[in-house]
Design a protein around this motif. Structure first.
Motif, short mmCIF file in Angstrom:
data_model
loop_
_atom_site.label_atom_id
_atom_site.label_comp_id
_atom_site.label_asym_id
_atom_site.label_seq_id
_atom_site.Cartn_x
_atom_site.Cartn_y
_atom_site.Cartn_z
N ALA A 187 83.11 67.73 70.18
CA ALA A 187 82.01 67.38 69.05
C ALA A 187 81.85 68.51 68.23
O ALA A 187 81.88 68.29 67.02
N LEU A 235 75.99 60.76 70.07
CA LEU A 235 76.89 61.33 71.17
C LEU A 235 76.39 60.79 72.70
O LEU A 235 75.93 61.84 73.27
N GLU A 259 72.95 67.39 74.39
CA GLU A 259 74.26 67.93 73.97
C GLU A 259 74.03 68.06 72.44
O GLU A 259 74.64 69.17 72.12
N SER A 266 80.77 59.49 70.18
CA SER A 266 81.29 59.23 71.34
C SER A 266 82.46 58.22 71.42
O SER A 266 81.97 57.15 70.91
N PRO A 273 82.98 61.24 75.64
CA PRO A 273 81.73 61.08 75.86
C PRO A 273 81.26 62.38 76.70
O PRO A 273 81.98 62.72 77.59
N GLY A 274 80.41 63.20 76.39
CA GLY A 274 79.75 64.26 76.93
C GLY A 274 80.65 65.59 76.63
O GLY A 274 80.21 66.54 77.23
N ASP A 275 81.51 65.47 75.62
CA ASP A 275 82.49 66.44 75.41
C ASP A 275 81.85 67.43 74.21
O ASP A 275 82.25 67.15 73.09
N ALA A 302 76.53 54.94 77.93
CA ALA A 302 77.15 54.16 76.87
C ALA A 302 76.76 52.94 76.37
O ALA A 302 76.80 51.91 77.44
N PRO A 342 76.24 60.61 76.31
CA PRO A 342 77.11 61.46 77.00
C PRO A 342 78.15 60.95 78.14
O PRO A 342 78.91 61.88 78.51
N GLY A 384 72.09 61.27 74.39
CA GLY A 384 72.87 62.71 73.94
C GLY A 384 72.00 63.84 73.45
O GLY A 384 72.71 64.72 72.78
#
Length: 355
Positions: free
Chosen positions: A301, A247, A185, A275, A295-297, A254, A249, A182
């Protein structure tokens, strides 16, 4: 017990290798010879250790690294009771004298990164699993090596002294920075948080793929990247932050278990923004030890961090509960003692009297 520890892939001050396992051996009264790439990383060894410098994996061709390790092991193996390898690939460099010694391989890294071709690396690791005692850092490695090996997880020691209350100025990420973890991100978040007066501090080495983006963000003032920092100092830097980030993504990246950084944040009273992968969501909860986001948001976050900045009562409560949960659930000293007992059993030596 005399332990010879060797790694060429990990930083000589790696948290698991040095700050957890070697520290536990020394505390138990054992002597440790430590073969690691000290010069390549510009590291001064602890004075309690007998240091042996070896090349760093990736810095030279894999075969030349293996030859150098074989020479070092041939010199020092005769004087040890147990040989502890932190790179399964090093089992092909064992000298003849190692046949008469207990060999333990601690697995805490995926196959990529040593420098051997993929098929050869997989073969060597599988061979290590068949021929030697393995200790796994996570149940995830059972998919590669099978169920017959003990797991000694990375869990922190939690101080009996409560940490400082989280501030409203800083967000931290501790640990290796990678796209799969992550990092991209986090870099995107940093630029937007800087505009809102929130500092983002990244503490850890970085994979080549993300370094250009990190350097560009640091030049622009969006974040501060410390690079690799020894574990004890890294957590002193992180303590007091209003959020610790974890985090990855998406589900394809994961982890199945709880990232070590999440446990470290909790042990230091840092609210977690993570995440919502199953193991993390179960431990952290939503508004128990931190805030979980899809996840990935990045938007979610970012909103979670700003909420912690704006709600002093929330971040104080989450930081306090994170620390209390860590005190209840994590016992790094006990895991260190268990690991040392495994080495003593492998070596067939009586344990010394512990203080």
């Amino acid at each position: 017990m005399r332990v010879l520890v060797c790694t060429v892939r990990h930083h000589p001050e790696d948290a698991r290798v040095l700050h957890r396992q070697i520290r536990a051996m020394l505390d138990a009264g054992h002597s440790v010879t430590y073969a690691a790439p000290f010069r390549a990383w510009h590291v001064t060894p602890w004075r309690q250790l007998t240091p042996v410098d070896v090349p760093r994996a990736g810095g030279r061709g894999a075969l030349s690294v293996l030859r150098a390790v074989r020479r070092a092991l041939a010199e020092h193996v005769p004087y040890c009771d147990v040989l502890l390898l932190h790179d399964p690939e090093l089992t092909v460099a064992l000298p003849r004298a190692a046949r008469r010694k207990a060999v333990v391989v601690d697995v805490h890294e995926a196959p990529a990164g040593f420098g051997l071709p993929g098929a050869m690396s997989r073969y060597v690791r599988a061979r290590a699993g068949r021929r030697h005692r393995l200790v796994l850092a996570s149940p995830e490695y059972r998919a590669e090596f099978g169920d017959g090996h003990p797991v000694v997880p990375d869990v922190p020691e939690v101080s009996a002294v409560p940490p400082a209350e989280p501030d409203d100025r800083r967000v931290v990420h501790v640990g290796r920075l990678s796209a799969a973890g992550g990092a991209l991100e986090v870099i995107e978040m940093a630029g937007r948080l800087a505009d809102k007066g929130v500092a983002v501090e990244l503490i850890g080495g970085a994979d080549p793929r993300v370094r250009p983006a990190l350097r560009a963000a640091q030049r622009s003032g969006a974040l501060r990247w410390y690079g690799f920092v020894p574990y004890d100092r890294a957590m002193r830097i992180a303590e007091g932050a209003m959020a610790g980030l974890a985090l990855p993504p998406g589900s394809g990246h994961a982890p199945q278990g709880v990232p070590v950084k999440v446990m470290d944040y909790m042990a230091h009273g840092i609210p977690v923004v993570a995440s919502a992968v199953p193991a993390v969501a179960e431990l952290v909860g939503d508004e128990r030890c931190g805030l979980v986001v899809p996840p990935g948001d990045v938007e979610a976050a970012l909103a979670a961090v700003l909420r912690l900045r704006d709600e002093k009562g929330l971040r104080a409560r989450l930081g306090r509960r994170a620390y209390e949960t860590a005190r209840e659930r994590f016992d790094g000293a006990a895991e260190g003692d268990r690991f040392v007992r495994m080495l003593e059993e492998a070596a067939g030596v009586r344990e010394p009297a512990r203080a």
